[in-house]
Design an enzyme around this catalytic site. Structure first.
Site, mmCIF file in Angstrom:
data_model
loop_
_atom_site.group_PDB
_atom_site.id
_atom_site.type_symbol
_atom_site.label_atom_id
_atom_site.label_comp_id
_atom_site.label_asym_id
_atom_site.label_seq_id
_atom_site.Cartn_x
_atom_site.Cartn_y
_atom_site.Cartn_z
ATOM 1 N N GLU A 1 23.498 -23.389 98.395
ATOM 2 C CA GLU A 1 23.987 -23.286 99.875
ATOM 3 C C GLU A 1 24.871 -22.036 100.319
ATOM 4 O O GLU A 1 25.781 -22.317 101.041
ATOM 5 C CB GLU A 1 24.659 -24.458 100.321
ATOM 6 C CG GLU A 1 23.664 -25.680 100.114
ATOM 7 C CD GLU A 1 24.322 -26.931 100.430
ATOM 8 O OE1 GLU A 1 23.763 -27.945 101.102
ATOM 9 O OE2 GLU A 1 25.479 -27.137 99.899
HETATM 10 C C1 TNX Z 1 23.937 -30.765 99.430
HETATM 11 S S1 TNX Z 1 22.886 -30.571 96.411
HETATM 12 C C2 TNX Z 1 24.827 -29.968 98.378
HETATM 13 C C3 TNX Z 1 26.181 -30.405 98.403
HETATM 14 C C4 TNX Z 1 26.299 -31.589 99.254
HETATM 15 C C5 TNX Z 1 25.078 -32.556 99.152
HETATM 16 C C6 TNX Z 1 25.204 -34.141 99.952
HETATM 17 C C7 TNX Z 1 23.742 -29.351 96.484
HETATM 18 C C8 TNX Z 1 23.519 -28.687 95.323
HETATM 19 N N1 TNX Z 1 24.487 -28.985 97.586
HETATM 20 O O1 TNX Z 1 27.170 -29.534 98.632
HETATM 21 O O2 TNX Z 1 27.339 -32.349 98.811
HETATM 22 O O3 TNX Z 1 23.770 -31.719 99.747
HETATM 23 O O4 TNX Z 1 23.913 -34.655 99.622
#
Ligand code: TNX
Length: 505
Positions: free
Chosen positions: A309
């Site tokens: 992300e």
């Molecule tokens: C996505 S899964 C994220 C996290 C959040 C999560 C909440 C991932 C690699 N990154 O930053 O905490 O969703 O479900």
């Protein structure tokens, strides 16, 4: 041999048969053999039953329970457990002996005649070598004792990796001597304004050693180049100004949370707004120092560099960064692990392990990114979000958890196949990891409500043979129900999901 539902074992063993009757366990039950396993068995029996079995003292006396290791008798991490008038557990290695002890403890039951274990013959070994759980200690912080208790109850399900998510926008959680302001300035806060915290090097080593005594490898994660707002609270010169995105703005509004402000602690849950500076050599000094200090206190083979992300990092910059960061981990002597987005970069270091967190029916981009790790000689860990994510709600009205990936009831968590999600060879799938993100869980009890029982579903997906006749929801739900007395005795705040017939004893 067909396993009767009355066999209270999770994960399902490779083969098991139950005889008639039981072997009583009481104050006079003598244990001999491997000292470490004997001590763990004695402590666990005492916690469960209040009965403290005598310490092994006189090797000449006949044993009631004999514990030993014989590499010829079982596979790595495998064991043979035989219970008749006496019991014997033979591990293929130390971990196998530990898992045999866990199975004996699951068989240990109280009836009208007292405590005992069913007569049985079990031969067992894991399907996947890699069976993990992730705990996010960045959004909320959990102290050493909480983590140790967590290790106790996940290792009892035969998980062998604990991934600690040690940094995120909301806080930095690990002492790094060469960059001391990380813990001086960026560790005291957490999501929603909760108190933060961090592990000193001694704390972290204590967790690593405790995990090792339960045959778990710790994988430390420093999330880069995004999820790095907290780094900028300590060292503003390492990060870019916050980058807003539509999701961040609308989520912040919905939850009544402030938007991120440069240099100030961020207490919301929004993602994708932070990035380290990609074209500044200080950033790579920082990455190398942090990786080197993590390596010094991490005997396990992996360092996780995050990579998810990074919406605020232009794609070309992201690619450049992760190519360098994965190389740095290898140069410092460990294997890098990264979230699947890192597979977008053509030249990630060869052999980097990817962690897939897309859905069971993949989006094409995510699938291609994950497959690129395999093309580069690496392999994959499956954290399929709509199946393994422990922070998703069980039901729409469940008080804890999120919903973005799915609502995941116990059956849905159980029913999926790790080799059928992505178009890669089966051998490229190392195993399964179930992440617990902690935005909504402020205490370890809240963590436990989301983790138990669904972690047990992932334990069985990762450990048990996919072709076993009893590898079915109908069998699993009954065997899962029999975990209730163990979790109650261990003080685990599990969620008594109503699709599972929970047993009293
Ligand atoms: C996505 S899964 C994220 C996290 C959040 C999560 C909440 C991932 C690699 N990154 O930053 O905490 O969703 O479900």
């Amino acid at each position: 041999m067909v396993l009767p539902h009355s066999m209270p074992l999770v994960p399902l063993p490779l083969s098991a048969s139950v005889g008639d009757g039981r072997m009583p366990i009481g104050e006079a039950t003598r244990i001999t053999g491997d000292a470490a396993a004997a001590a763990q068995l004695i402590d666990a029996v005492a916690q469960r039953t209040g009965i403290r079995l005598p310490l092994p003292s006189d090797a000449d006396r006949a044993a009631d329970i004999h514990l030993r290791i014989d590499p010829g008798a079982a596979a790595l991490e495998g064991y043979r457990l035989t219970i008749g008038d006496t019991a014997e557990i033979v591990g293929g290695d130390e971990a196998g002996l530990f898992y045999g002890v866990q199975s004996l403890l699951q068989l240990l039951r109280q009836d009208d005649e007292g405590w005992g274990v069913a007569r049985a013959e079990i031969f067992d070994a894991p399907r996947f070598a890699r069976r993990g759980v992730m705990l996010d200690v960045a959004r909320h912080f959990f102290g050493v004792d909480d983590v140790k208790k967590f290790i106790d109850h996940i290792s009892a399900l035969k998980f062998n990796h604990l991934h600690l998510h040690l940094s995120d926008d909301q806080g930095w959680r690990i002492q790094i001597d060469s960059w001391p302001k990380l813990t001086e300035l960026a560790a005291s806060t957490a999501a929603g304004g909760a108190p933060g915290g961090f592990y000193t090097k001694d704390d972290y080593r204590e967790i690593v050693a405790y995990a090792a005594s339960r045959h778990m490898i710790v994988i430390p994660e420093i999330d880069l180049p995004g999820h790095t707002h907290a780094i900028g609270v300590a060292y503003p010169e390492l990060v870019e100004a916050p980058v807003m995105n539509d999701g961040l703005i609308s989520e912040s509004k919905r939850l009544g949370q402030e938007l991120p402000v440069a240099g100030e602690p961020y207490l919301g849950w929004g993602v994708g707004h932070s990035s380290v500076r990609i074209h500044d050599e200080r950033t790579y000094d920082f990455v190398r120092d942090v990786v080197r200090e993590l390596v010094e206190m991490t005997p396990g083979p992996y360092i996780h560099i995050g990579g998810d992300e990074s919406l605020g990092t232009p794609q070309a910059d992201f690619d450049h960064f992760v190519e360098r960061a994965t190389a740095i981990v290898f140069e410092e002597g460990r294997t890098p692990v990264a979230w699947h987005e890192v597979g977008a970069a053509a030249d990630i270091a060869e052999g980097t392990i990817g962690q897939y967190w897309g859905k069971a029916t993949p989006d094409g981009t995510h699938a291609a990114e994950a497959a690129h790790f395999v093309e580069r000689g690496g392999a994959l860990i499956m954290s399929t979000a709509d199946k393994t994510y422990l922070d998703m709600k069980y039901a729409p009205d469940f008080p804890l958890g999120l919903t973005w990936a799915a609502i995941i009831d116990v059956r849905s968590a159980y029913e999926w196949e790790p080799t059928e999600v992505l178009d890669v060879p089966d051998e490229a799938i190392l195993g399964v990891e179930a992440p617990l993100w902690s935005e909504t869980t402020a205490t370890i009890g809240e963590v436990e409500q989301l983790v138990f029982p669904r972690a047990a579903a992932q334990a069985e997906v990762a450990w048990s043979s996919r072709d076993a006749p009893e590898r079915t929801w109908e069998s699993f739900r009954e065997r899962l129900g029999s975990m209730a007395p163990l979790w109650k005795a261990g003080g685990v705040d599990f969620h008594p999901a109503d699709d599972v017939p929970w047993s009293e004893r």
